[in-house]
Design an enzyme around this catalytic site. Structure first.
Site, PDB file in Angstrom:
ATOM      1  N   ASP A 229       0.706  -1.267   0.040  1.00  0.00           N
ATOM      2  CA  ASP A 229      -0.085  -0.039  -0.165  1.00  0.00           C
ATOM      3  C   ASP A 229       1.045   1.229   0.159  1.00  0.00           C
ATOM      4  O   ASP A 229       1.362   1.698   1.062  1.00  0.00           O
ATOM      5  CB  ASP A 229      -0.922  -0.059   1.260  1.00  0.00           C
ATOM      6  CG  ASP A 229      -1.895   0.883   1.236  1.00  0.00           C
ATOM      7  OD1 ASP A 229      -1.915   1.970   0.167  1.00  0.00           O
ATOM      8  OD2 ASP A 229      -2.505   1.334   2.349  1.00  0.00           O
ATOM      9  N   LYS A 236       1.553   7.914   0.572  1.00  0.00           N
ATOM     10  CA  LYS A 236       1.943   7.830   2.126  1.00  0.00           C
ATOM     11  C   LYS A 236       3.456   8.460   2.136  1.00  0.00           C
ATOM     12  O   LYS A 236       4.299   8.207   1.560  1.00  0.00           O
ATOM     13  CB  LYS A 236       2.017   6.412   2.700  1.00  0.00           C
ATOM     14  CG  LYS A 236       0.748   5.835   2.792  1.00  0.00           C
ATOM     15  CD  LYS A 236       1.005   4.412   3.388  1.00  0.00           C
ATOM     16  CE  LYS A 236      -0.399   3.577   3.507  1.00  0.00           C
ATOM     17  NZ  LYS A 236      -1.383   3.981   4.653  1.00  0.00           N
ATOM     18  N   ASP A 247      -0.007  -5.393   4.454  1.00  0.00           N
ATOM     19  CA  ASP A 247      -1.328  -4.786   4.303  1.00  0.00           C
ATOM     20  C   ASP A 247      -2.187  -5.759   3.500  1.00  0.00           C
ATOM     21  O   ASP A 247      -3.390  -5.807   3.213  1.00  0.00           O
ATOM     22  CB  ASP A 247      -1.347  -3.421   3.390  1.00  0.00           C
ATOM     23  CG  ASP A 247      -2.274  -2.753   3.578  1.00  0.00           C
ATOM     24  OD1 ASP A 247      -2.989  -2.665   4.657  1.00  0.00           O
ATOM     25  OD2 ASP A 247      -2.854  -1.628   2.723  1.00  0.00           O
ATOM     26  N   ASP A 306      -5.775   6.343  -0.904  1.00  0.00           N
ATOM     27  CA  ASP A 306      -5.087   5.757   0.503  1.00  0.00           C
ATOM     28  C   ASP A 306      -6.069   4.803   1.248  1.00  0.00           C
ATOM     29  O   ASP A 306      -5.957   4.049   2.116  1.00  0.00           O
ATOM     30  CB  ASP A 306      -4.212   6.697   1.177  1.00  0.00           C
ATOM     31  CG  ASP A 306      -3.109   5.720   2.261  1.00  0.00           C
ATOM     32  OD1 ASP A 306      -3.085   4.364   1.896  1.00  0.00           O
ATOM     33  OD2 ASP A 306      -2.612   6.132   3.038  1.00  0.00           O
ATOM     34  N   ARG A 310     -11.120  -0.648   1.881  1.00  0.00           N
ATOM     35  CA  ARG A 310     -12.559  -0.615   1.767  1.00  0.00           C
ATOM     36  C   ARG A 310     -13.053  -0.718   0.422  1.00  0.00           C
ATOM     37  O   ARG A 310     -14.226  -1.345   0.237  1.00  0.00           O
ATOM     38  CB  ARG A 310     -13.133   0.659   2.573  1.00  0.00           C
ATOM     39  CG  ARG A 310     -13.043   1.764   1.897  1.00  0.00           C
ATOM     40  CD  ARG A 310     -13.121   3.120   2.921  1.00  0.00           C
ATOM     41  NE  ARG A 310     -12.215   3.140   3.807  1.00  0.00           N
ATOM     42  CZ  ARG A 310     -12.242   3.983   4.751  1.00  0.00           C
ATOM     43  NH1 ARG A 310     -12.846   4.975   4.973  1.00  0.00           N
ATOM     44  NH2 ARG A 310     -10.996   4.221   5.642  1.00  0.00           N
TER      45      ARG A 310
END
Ligand code: BES
Ligand code: MN
Ligand code: ZN
Length: 455
Positions: A229, A236, A247, A306, A310
């Site tokens: 990720d 990030k 992740d 990011d 979901r």
């Protein structure tokens, strides 16, 4: 690498487990030596009693006091790393659940991630204790070792394709069926959000589906398989990206749990869904303010690339609920907010079913796999509604970030549901949990399954 017990016929060094509240349980022949060495039965403390010929005659391991046991789980298991190499047999000091915890802890402590280095050779082994189901503990430890291996393996060797290979080899071992939808086929099969998140990666995104068992209640596990990720275009900072090989911790934990369920031949029908992607950056990456139409038809405005977990889970959850199933459980390294709330050790979970929550909480205490219920707080639903689309993937402000992420997932679910927001990583070595990848919540779920599925 997974550890096993030594067979009961093995010649073994007697191991006495000593309660700090009951130092009289130190065998008489060792009492003076224990006093000389200041051994007081502290949690995980070890003391070797030498024989005249220089061998180990006997060993003591402290299990701490009743109070200290509240702050240390698997305390006895620390001995597996401290004692001299050899094979030991617990001869006194533990029975029932405490003996089970020590024996399982021993196996979990003996885990060694040796893919990139020489394995530890000086094994400290434990004879399978009698009176407990040692074979069952070995199957649980093997599932946990699989989870840890998958998380610990860096993304250059654990891409979405490698995760698929890992699922395939698990399926082969247990005669499970597997089906994988890859790359642009995700578009034609209507998994638009899995595709959107994963399409900028050099390794194409995929949806892995494994099914096993043909009688009994139907359990569907969904694991977040973000193999790395970066954050996507909302990249990030380095300090936050550093650990993001983990992740896919949700996927790894559901694979470990599936391994336990299949090895134990539980009388259930299992379906495991893993959206496997890398959240990368490229010319074709999805962007802030894109509006995606999900598999379920709900539209989602991207307000932060990011908040990708979901999105991929939503399409998998929608698929999960298209079939009759008694329970859907998702596991995901979903939010930093969950970590702020409960730290690295606890697995927060969400469910609308009070009986399921009670069963999980009770099971968690029994198997030393702590969980904590957080609420699907419906009054926060408006926080995930951006106005321009049905849903917002990243509400501004970040208040209640673990809850709003859970509420987002729930919009895609139409069956009994439990969602776990786990960390998948143990930042400092603790008994039975070496530093690195770790399964969270799987053993609690396994223990609660008879209640959750009315087996
Ligand atoms: N994988 C991260 C969540 C995460 C971060 C878990 C650190 C454990 C440790 C997830 O994809 C993420 O980046 N979530 C964001 C969501 C936010 C942008 C709404 C977060 O939690 O900051
Ligand atoms: Mn993210
Ligand atoms: Zn993520």
């Amino acid at each position: 690498m997974t550890a096993t017990f030594a067979s009961p016929d093995t010649a073994a060094i007697p191991l006495h487990i000593i309660d700090a509240d009951d130092l009289d349980s130190i065998p008489a022949s060792a009492r003076d030596w224990a006093a000389t060495c200041g051994f007081k039965g502290k949690s995980g403390a070890t003391l070797v009693i030498p024989a005249a010929d220089g061998a180990v005659a006997m060993a003591l391991v402290g299990r701490g006091s009743a109070t200290s046991r509240q702050r240390t789980r698997f305390g006895v298991a620390a001995a597996a790393r401290k004692l001299p190499a050899g094979t030991y047999a617990i001869v006194a000091g533990l029975t029932g659940p405490a003996l089970e915890e020590a024996a399982l802890g021993w196996l979990l402590e003996s885990y060694d991630f040796s893919r990139y280095k020489k394995p530890k050779s000086d094994a400290v082994r434990l004879v399978a204790p009698s009176g407990i189901d040692a074979a069952r503990l070995e199957m649980i430890a093997a599932g946990e070792a699989l989870t840890r291996d998958l998380i610990n393996t860096p993304t250059n060797d654990m891409s979405p394709a490698d995760l698929e290979d890992a699922a395939r080899s698990l399926a082969r071992r247990h005669d499970a069926k597997i089906n994988v939808i890859t790359g642009d086929d995700l578009i034609s099969s209507n998994f638009p959000m899995i595709h959107a998140v994963g399409r900028a990666s050099a390794t194409p995104p995929r949806l892995i589906e494994m099914t096993w068992g043909d009688t009994g209640p139907h359990l569907t596990l969904v694991g977040k398989g973000v193999c790395f990720d970066t954050g996507g275009l909302n990249i990030k900072p380095g300090s936050s990206m550093g650990l993001m090989k983990k992740d896919m911790g949700g996927a790894a934990t559901t694979l470990g749990l599936a391994s336990m369920i299949m090895a134990l031949k539980l009388p259930i029908r299992l379906r495991l869904l893993i959206p496997a992607v890398e959240n990368s950056i490229s010319a074709n990456a999805f962007r802030p303010q894109d509006i995606l139409t999900s598999r379920k038809g709900l539209t989602v405005e991207i307000n932060n690339t990011d908040a990708e977990g979901r999105l991929v889970l939503a399409d998998a959850l929608a698929l999960a609920c298209e079939e009759d199933t008694d329970l859907v459980i998702s596991m995901a390294t979903l939010t930093g907010a969950a970590r702020v709330a409960v730290g690295p050790d606890l697995s927060p979970f969400f469910t609308d079913d009070d009986a399921a929550a009670t069963a999980l909480t009770k099971a968690a205490a029994q198997v030393a796999d702590p969980v904590w219920r957080l609420p699907f707080h419906a009054p926060y639903e408006d926080m995930i509604e951006p106005g321009v689309a049905d849903l917002d993937n990243a509400p501004s402000g970040g208040f209640a970030g673990a809850i709003t992420a859970a509420l987002f997932l729930r919009r895609f679910v139409s069956r009994p549901y439990i969602h776990f927001d786990i960390y998948g990583w143990n930042p400092t070595a603790k008994p039975a949990r070496p530093k690195g990848g770790v399964g969270m919540g799987a053993r609690a779920i396994l223990d609660a399954l008879p209640d959750l599925l009315k087996l």
